[in-house]
Write a protein that holds these residues in place. Structure first.
Motif, PDB file in Angstrom:
ATOM      1  N   THR A 179    -119.152  13.477  17.347  1.00 28.22           N
ATOM      2  CA  THR A 179    -119.294  12.724  16.099  1.00 28.22           C
ATOM      3  C   THR A 179    -117.929  12.376  15.518  1.00 28.22           C
ATOM      4  O   THR A 179    -117.026  13.213  15.472  1.00 28.22           O
ATOM      5  N   LEU A 182    -116.917   6.196  11.424  1.00 29.03           N
ATOM      6  CA  LEU A 182    -117.177   4.872  11.974  1.00 29.03           C
ATOM      7  C   LEU A 182    -115.896   4.097  12.274  1.00 29.03           C
ATOM      8  O   LEU A 182    -115.686   3.663  13.409  1.00 29.03           O
ATOM      9  N   LEU A 203    -125.609   0.576  17.241  1.00 29.80           N
ATOM     10  CA  LEU A 203    -126.368   1.249  16.181  1.00 29.80           C
ATOM     11  C   LEU A 203    -127.745   0.619  16.037  1.00 29.80           C
ATOM     12  O   LEU A 203    -128.747   1.311  15.816  1.00 29.80           O
ATOM     13  N   ALA A 210    -126.428   6.898  13.218  1.00 30.76           N
ATOM     14  CA  ALA A 210    -125.747   7.247  11.969  1.00 30.76           C
ATOM     15  C   ALA A 210    -126.815   7.416  10.897  1.00 30.76           C
ATOM     16  O   ALA A 210    -127.876   6.786  10.965  1.00 30.76           O
ATOM     17  N   LEU A 216    -123.815   2.424   4.707  1.00 36.15           N
ATOM     18  CA  LEU A 216    -122.787   2.538   5.728  1.00 36.15           C
ATOM     19  C   LEU A 216    -121.412   2.248   5.137  1.00 36.15           C
ATOM     20  O   LEU A 216    -121.237   1.306   4.361  1.00 36.15           O
ATOM     21  N   THR A 220    -118.627   6.845   7.555  1.00 36.40           N
ATOM     22  CA  THR A 220    -119.966   7.257   7.990  1.00 36.40           C
ATOM     23  C   THR A 220    -119.889   7.944   9.357  1.00 36.40           C
ATOM     24  O   THR A 220    -119.336   7.375  10.301  1.00 36.40           O
ATOM     25  N   VAL A 222    -120.761   8.839  12.976  1.00 35.26           N
ATOM     26  CA  VAL A 222    -121.481   8.160  14.048  1.00 35.26           C
ATOM     27  C   VAL A 222    -121.416   9.035  15.292  1.00 35.26           C
ATOM     28  O   VAL A 222    -120.386   9.654  15.575  1.00 35.26           O
ATOM     29  N   THR A 223    -122.500   9.085  16.033  1.00 38.08           N
ATOM     30  CA  THR A 223    -122.515   9.882  17.259  1.00 38.08           C
ATOM     31  C   THR A 223    -123.342   9.200  18.330  1.00 38.08           C
ATOM     32  O   THR A 223    -124.219   8.371  18.027  1.00 38.08           O
TER      33      THR A 223
END
Length: 240
Positions: A179, A182, A203, A210, A216, A220, A222-223
């Motif tokens: 993670t 962004l 996404l 996310a 957003l 943020t 994100v993974t």
């Protein structure tokens, strides 16, 4: 309605296996001066074609269906339901029919709670009972969460498969195995101007994930969404 414009009729039980997601709307979308709702067409990454809507509320729910990885087919105004009520013949066409990846079906009507009049409530109740009889899920939906809608509307701008650039996709997958924020992740993958459209596309497709419960922003988290966790396959994402 079938492709040649005919409108075949069948009993409710015999309609359970009909592929309504492949049909055309059973009625036209009206458009006139000074009307209070705004009809239009939404290009669906799920179907690869346009799906109609009659209001911005319907558009938002159509967008959310298009975003849902469990949905594999969508049609607007898919069929008429006819029934008798107090000796009078009534009919109702729901707003959407969605086919799910497991083969199940969902019927959707869109109406804000405060705008449901008794006659409308009776129609929605009849539709709910009909769906229960054939094993479909029925949803009467109002105004969706505004933050979720805002986020998904932004991502929808990148839903077309042209944003799926293989080299950038590979770089983003590698960056977001763990993670990361962004913007920081986008910068690590390359030039943000080139990378961000691909990131937003991933996404939308579900390759990356996310939290969409908050707006957003640059930080943020994100993974990468591993396959088997509900994300779409590469074939799905290309189609969408």
């Amino acid at each position: 309605m079938v492709a040649d414009g005919a409108e075949p009729r069948a009993s409710l039980i015999n309609s359970a296996e009909v592929r309504f997601e492949l049909g055309k709307p059973v009625r036209a979308f009206s458009s006139r001066k000074r009307q209070r709702h705004f009809p239009g067409l939404w290009w669906s990454s799920t179907t690869g074609g346009h799906v109609g809507y009659e209001s911005w509320l319907e558009r938002d729910h159509l967008m959310l269906l298009d975003f849902d990885p469990a949905v594999v087919g969508i049609a607007s105004q898919p069929f008429w339901l006819f029934w008798d009520e107090e000796g009078r013949r009534r009919s109702h066409a729901p707003d959407y029919f969605a086919r799910l990846v497991d083969g199940c079906a969902v019927v959707v009507d869109c109406r804000p709670v405060e705008r449901i009049k008794p006659r409308d409530a009776a129609a929605f109740d009849a539709m709910r009972r009909a769906c229960e009889l054939v094993g479909w899920d029925y949803r009467l939906v109002g105004v969706p969460d505004p933050v979720l809608s805002t986020n998904v509307r932004w991502l929808a701008g990148y839903r077309h498969p042209r944003y799926r650039v293989p080299g950038v996709v590979a770089a983003l997958r590698e960056v977001f195995v763990d993670t990361a924020p962004l913007i920081a992740g986008a910068e690590e993958a390359g030039d943000p101007i080139v990378v961000l459209p691909v990131l937003f596309h991933l996404l939308w497709c579900g390759d990356l994930t996310a939290g969409l419960g908050t707006v957003l922003h640059d930080a943020t988290p994100v993974t990468l969404l591993e396959r088997g966790d509900g994300g779409r396959t590469d074939a799905d994402a290309t189609h969408r």
